[in-house]
Design a protein around this motif. Sequence first.
Motif, PDB file in Angstrom:
ATOM      1  N   LEU A   1       0.832  -1.200   0.000  1.00 62.60           N
ATOM      2  CA  LEU A   1       0.000   0.000   0.000  1.00 62.60           C
ATOM      3  C   LEU A   1       0.871   1.256   0.000  1.00 62.60           C
ATOM      4  CD1 LEU A   1      -2.748   1.417   0.228  1.00 62.60           C
ATOM      5  CD2 LEU A   1      -2.561   1.145   2.705  1.00 62.60           C
TER       6      LEU A   1
ATOM      7  N   ILE B   1      -7.687  -5.357  -3.223  1.00 64.46           N
ATOM      8  CA  ILE B   1      -7.422  -5.624  -1.815  1.00 64.46           C
ATOM      9  C   ILE B   1      -7.843  -7.073  -1.591  1.00 64.46           C
ATOM     10  CG2 ILE B   1      -7.992  -5.059   0.579  1.00 64.46           C
ATOM     11  CD1 ILE B   1      -6.543  -2.787  -0.834  1.00 64.46           C
TER      12      ILE B   1
ATOM     13  N   CYS C   1      -2.340  -5.759  -1.016  1.00 61.90           N
ATOM     14  CA  CYS C   1      -2.832  -4.624  -1.793  1.00 61.90           C
ATOM     15  C   CYS C   1      -2.055  -4.737  -3.090  1.00 61.90           C
ATOM     16  CB  CYS C   1      -2.544  -3.313  -1.070  1.00 61.90           C
ATOM     17  SG  CYS C   1      -3.009  -1.867  -2.029  1.00 61.90           S
TER      18      CYS C   1
END
Length: 102
Positions: free
Chosen positions: A15, A70, A84
């Motif tokens: 992320l 996700i 992610c």
Amino acid sequence: MNLPVVWLPEAVAELKEAAAWYSNVRPELGIRFAQAIDATMENISANPLLFAVADRNRRRAGVRRFPYGIFFIDEPNRIVVIACFHGKRNPRHWKTRPSNPS
């Protein structure tokens, strides 16, 4: 009822890497990416069973307007985010991850 969300360290790193990349392209794009992630996480937390099973008991939620997913496991009392992940990357990386954070 929204379930609490726990992120595996690998998912947090992915992320952060994606957010930094979009921010380097254009700062406002980084902001939009963060907002899209937040909206996706709200949806997952509120209704995890709405998302399709991608592999075994792991589900995938697409990130609106970005080529990311996700990947998560819905447990009775929490959501565990395991990845992610950019849609063009090799899925073997997230499929081999453990489903429980330490």
